[in-house]
Scaffold this motif. Structure first.
Motif, short mmCIF file in Angstrom:
data_model
loop_
_atom_site.label_atom_id
_atom_site.label_comp_id
_atom_site.label_asym_id
_atom_site.label_seq_id
_atom_site.Cartn_x
_atom_site.Cartn_y
_atom_site.Cartn_z
N UNK A 6 33.02 44.81 43.53
CA UNK A 6 34.02 45.22 42.54
C UNK A 6 35.34 45.58 43.20
N UNK A 7 35.28 46.35 44.27
CA UNK A 7 36.50 46.73 44.97
C UNK A 7 37.23 45.52 45.55
N UNK A 8 36.48 44.57 46.09
CA UNK A 8 37.09 43.36 46.65
C UNK A 8 37.78 42.56 45.56
N UNK A 9 37.13 42.42 44.41
CA UNK A 9 37.74 41.68 43.29
C UNK A 9 39.04 42.36 42.86
N UNK A 10 39.02 43.65 42.70
CA UNK A 10 40.22 44.39 42.29
C UNK A 10 41.33 44.27 43.33
N UNK A 11 40.98 44.46 44.58
CA UNK A 11 41.98 44.41 45.67
C UNK A 11 42.55 42.99 45.80
N UNK A 12 41.69 41.99 45.74
CA UNK A 12 42.17 40.61 45.88
C UNK A 12 43.04 40.20 44.70
N UNK A 13 42.70 40.63 43.51
CA UNK A 13 43.54 40.34 42.34
C UNK A 13 44.91 40.99 42.51
N UNK A 14 44.92 42.23 42.91
CA UNK A 14 46.18 42.96 43.10
C UNK A 14 47.04 42.28 44.18
N UNK A 15 46.42 41.94 45.32
CA UNK A 15 47.17 41.31 46.41
C UNK A 15 47.67 39.92 46.03
N UNK A 16 46.86 39.16 45.30
CA UNK A 16 47.28 37.82 44.85
C UNK A 16 48.47 37.92 43.92
N UNK A 17 48.37 38.78 42.92
CA UNK A 17 49.44 38.91 41.93
C UNK A 17 50.75 39.39 42.55
N UNK A 28 38.29 34.63 51.97
CA UNK A 28 37.52 35.28 53.05
C UNK A 28 37.08 36.68 52.64
N UNK A 29 37.98 37.45 52.04
CA UNK A 29 37.63 38.82 51.62
C UNK A 29 36.57 38.81 50.53
N UNK A 30 36.71 37.90 49.58
CA UNK A 30 35.73 37.83 48.50
C UNK A 30 34.37 37.38 49.02
N UNK A 31 34.35 36.40 49.91
CA UNK A 31 33.08 35.93 50.48
C UNK A 31 32.38 37.05 51.23
N UNK A 32 33.13 37.82 51.99
CA UNK A 32 32.55 38.93 52.74
C UNK A 32 31.92 39.97 51.81
N UNK A 33 32.47 40.11 50.61
CA UNK A 33 31.96 41.09 49.64
C UNK A 33 30.83 40.51 48.78
N UNK A 34 30.42 39.27 49.05
CA UNK A 34 29.30 38.69 48.30
C UNK A 34 29.70 37.94 47.04
N UNK A 35 30.96 37.51 46.96
CA UNK A 35 31.40 36.76 45.80
C UNK A 35 31.03 35.30 45.98
N UNK A 36 30.42 34.73 44.97
CA UNK A 36 30.00 33.33 45.01
C UNK A 36 31.08 32.40 44.46
N UNK A 37 31.77 32.86 43.38
CA UNK A 37 32.80 32.05 42.74
C UNK A 37 33.65 32.95 41.86
N UNK A 38 34.78 32.38 41.41
CA UNK A 38 35.57 33.09 40.40
C UNK A 38 36.34 32.08 39.57
N UNK A 39 36.61 32.48 38.32
CA UNK A 39 37.29 31.62 37.36
C UNK A 39 38.56 32.32 36.88
N UNK A 40 39.71 31.67 37.09
CA UNK A 40 40.99 32.16 36.60
C UNK A 40 41.33 31.41 35.32
N UNK A 41 41.43 32.12 34.22
CA UNK A 41 41.69 31.53 32.91
C UNK A 41 43.11 31.88 32.50
N UNK A 42 44.01 30.91 32.61
CA UNK A 42 45.42 31.15 32.28
C UNK A 42 45.62 31.46 30.80
N UNK A 43 44.82 30.86 29.93
CA UNK A 43 45.02 31.08 28.49
C UNK A 43 44.55 32.45 28.05
N UNK A 44 43.45 32.92 28.59
CA UNK A 44 42.94 34.26 28.24
C UNK A 44 43.56 35.35 29.11
N UNK A 45 44.18 34.93 30.21
CA UNK A 45 44.79 35.84 31.17
C UNK A 45 43.77 36.81 31.76
#
Length: 130
Positions: A6-17, A28-45
């Motif tokens: 959860x912290x990696x997702x929040x931090x990576x989103x903040x740093x990306x934006x 790399x940060x998400x993989x280290x935290x155990x993230x398998x995949x992620x979906x960015x939905x531009x329409x739903x934001x």
């Protein structure tokens, strides 16, 4: 749900934006935290993160308020991707460029080492990690 995930997702989103981290650093940060995949939905934001253990986490996506054309321009999308790979285009600009190319969202397959970009009519462009 793992706190690290959860912290990696929040931090990576903040740093990306903020344009403060490259795609490679984010993956790399998400993989280290155990993230398998992620979906960015531009329409739903929204960006949905999926952990290897089945947990999910959703973060608001600060996508620009731009209309997404119905025509999918794969060449323009690839140009945006190449700019990001070279470190010339950071995420805020990448969102604008990819949306202008007709991209409605994308799925990053960390374990599979590729990204699937989607158009409004079901078009898909698959880009392997460099």
């Amino acid at each position: 749900m793992s706190t690290a995930f959860t912290q990696a997702a929040e931090r990576c989103a903040r740093d990306s934006h903020a344009g403060a981290a490259s795609f490679g650093q984010i993956v790399a940060a998400l993989a280290q935290a155990g993230t398998e995949s992620y979906y960015a939905d531009y329409r739903r934001r929204l960006t949905n993160y999926y952990a290897e253990d089945g947990a999910t986490h959703t973060v608001e996506l600060h996508a620009p308020d731009l209309p997404i054309p119905s025509t999918f321009d794969a060449a323009a999308l690839q140009a945006a991707i190449r700019g990001a790979q070279r470190g010339e285009v950071m995420y805020p600009e990448f969102m604008r460029l990819s949306m202008a190319a007709g991209c409605v969202g994308y799925m990053v397959w960390i374990a599979g080492r590729h990204v699937s970009y989607f158009g409004r009519r079901g078009e898909v462009h698959v880009e392997a990690f460099p």
